[in-house]
Write a protein that holds these residues in place. Structure first.
Motif, mmCIF file in Angstrom:
data_model
loop_
_atom_site.group_PDB
_atom_site.id
_atom_site.type_symbol
_atom_site.label_atom_id
_atom_site.label_comp_id
_atom_site.label_asym_id
_atom_site.label_seq_id
_atom_site.Cartn_x
_atom_site.Cartn_y
_atom_site.Cartn_z
ATOM 1 N N VAL A 14 97.498 -49.298 71.759
ATOM 2 C CA VAL A 14 96.652 -50.458 71.482
ATOM 3 C C VAL A 14 95.548 -50.085 70.490
ATOM 4 N N ARG B 285 89.636 -52.221 78.642
ATOM 5 C CA ARG B 285 90.134 -52.376 80.008
ATOM 6 C C ARG B 285 91.190 -51.319 80.340
ATOM 7 N N LEU B 286 92.019 -50.959 79.371
ATOM 8 C CA LEU B 286 93.026 -49.925 79.613
ATOM 9 C C LEU B 286 92.360 -48.580 79.881
ATOM 10 N N ARG C 267 98.535 -56.390 80.577
ATOM 11 C CA ARG C 267 97.555 -56.567 79.518
ATOM 12 C C ARG C 267 98.097 -56.088 78.173
ATOM 13 N N THR C 268 98.789 -54.955 78.180
ATOM 14 C CA THR C 268 99.362 -54.459 76.930
ATOM 15 C C THR C 268 100.405 -55.426 76.391
ATOM 16 N N THR D 247 91.205 -55.423 75.375
ATOM 17 C CA THR D 247 92.354 -54.808 76.032
ATOM 18 C C THR D 247 92.221 -53.292 76.054
ATOM 19 N N TYR D 248 91.796 -52.722 74.936
ATOM 20 C CA TYR D 248 91.630 -51.267 74.852
ATOM 21 C C TYR D 248 90.603 -50.780 75.872
ATOM 22 N N THR E 238 100.669 -58.650 77.009
ATOM 23 C CA THR E 238 100.040 -59.898 76.572
ATOM 24 C C THR E 238 99.429 -59.753 75.184
ATOM 25 N N PHE E 239 98.721 -58.640 74.952
ATOM 26 C CA PHE E 239 98.108 -58.427 73.643
ATOM 27 C C PHE E 239 99.162 -58.318 72.544
#
Length: 235
Positions: A161, A94-95, A45-46, A91-92, A48-49
């Motif tokens: 992020v 979800r992290l 995810r990181t 993203t943040y 990808t963003f």
């Protein structure tokens, strides 16, 4: 009326310890596999963003080369940057959730190690990770110490992020100020204020999730108070 005699529980069968160790081992490997999947999702995810953000910056730079910082650039930026910021916020969040899930998995593995130490006395002297499920032991499993330093937190994926999101929010505010025809100093002020407010909001979300984790964590096998603290582990 005569009381019934207390019947002691039957002694454990010879194979109970082996069966218990086998079941705990299977559970331990299951938690390890789940932890690996969570970390893979964090990296994915990181990455990808950041890849989408990099592609957006390159695309906007090409627009600038073709049309300059004019109306066309502002229109495209106002269409693209909010979407990137929305993706960054998702993203943040979800992290943060992934880190909380990982912390619960560490709690579970600490409890399993506590069972190992119970089955094999003296095994604790070979463990560098925690084998209690209190907060200090969870932190010991993370970084082999009983506390986490600022550098450890600052290098985490959610923090990186979050910083990018704050800067992105400030840039978006500056572009909106340009579109509204504000003075340069007002554009810069708006960008700084929005960036700071975004950072404060993200930090508040992080602190709230951390406090909830601490409230929900009820140690079943806390560290005995009489146990001495290893000075090397506490540094």
């Amino acid at each position: 009326m005569m009381k019934k005699p207390v019947v002691p529980p039957p002694p454990p069968a010879p194979g109970d310890d082996a069966l218990r160790a086998q079941i705990l081992g299977v559970e331990h490997w299951s938690l390890l596999a789940t932890r690996g999947a969570i970390w893979q999702e964090i990296f994915s995810r990181t990455g990808t963003f950041l890849a989408i953000l990099s592609a957006t910056v390159v695309a906007l730079s090409l627009v600038v080369q073709a049309t300059g910082f004019g109306q066309n650039f502002r229109i495209i930026a106002l269409l693209v940057l909010p979407l990137v910021l929305l993706l960054g916020a998702a993203t943040y969040l979800r992290l943060l959730e992934a880190d909380i899930e990982d912390a619960w998995l560490v709690v579970g593995m600490n409890r399993l190690r506590n069972a190992y130490v119970e089955m094999v006395p003296g095994l604790d002297q070979y463990l560098v990770t925690g084998y209690y499920d209190d907060e200090a032991s969870v932190l010991q499993t993370y970084n082999f110490r009983r506390r986490v330093g600022a550098t450890h937190l600052f290098a985490g994926s959610p923090v990186i992020v979050g910083i990018v999101n704050a800067v992105l929010g400030g840039v978006l505010a500056v572009i909106i100020g340009q579109a509204l025809g504000l003075a340069t100093w007002l554009q810069i002020t708006a960008g700084v204020v929005v960036a700071v407010l975004t950072a404060v909001a993200l930090i508040a979300i992080f602190v709230r999730r951390l406090r909830k984790f601490r409230r929900d964590l009820v140690p079943r096998f806390p560290r005995p108070r009489a146990e001495t603290v290893d000075p090397v582990a506490a540094d």
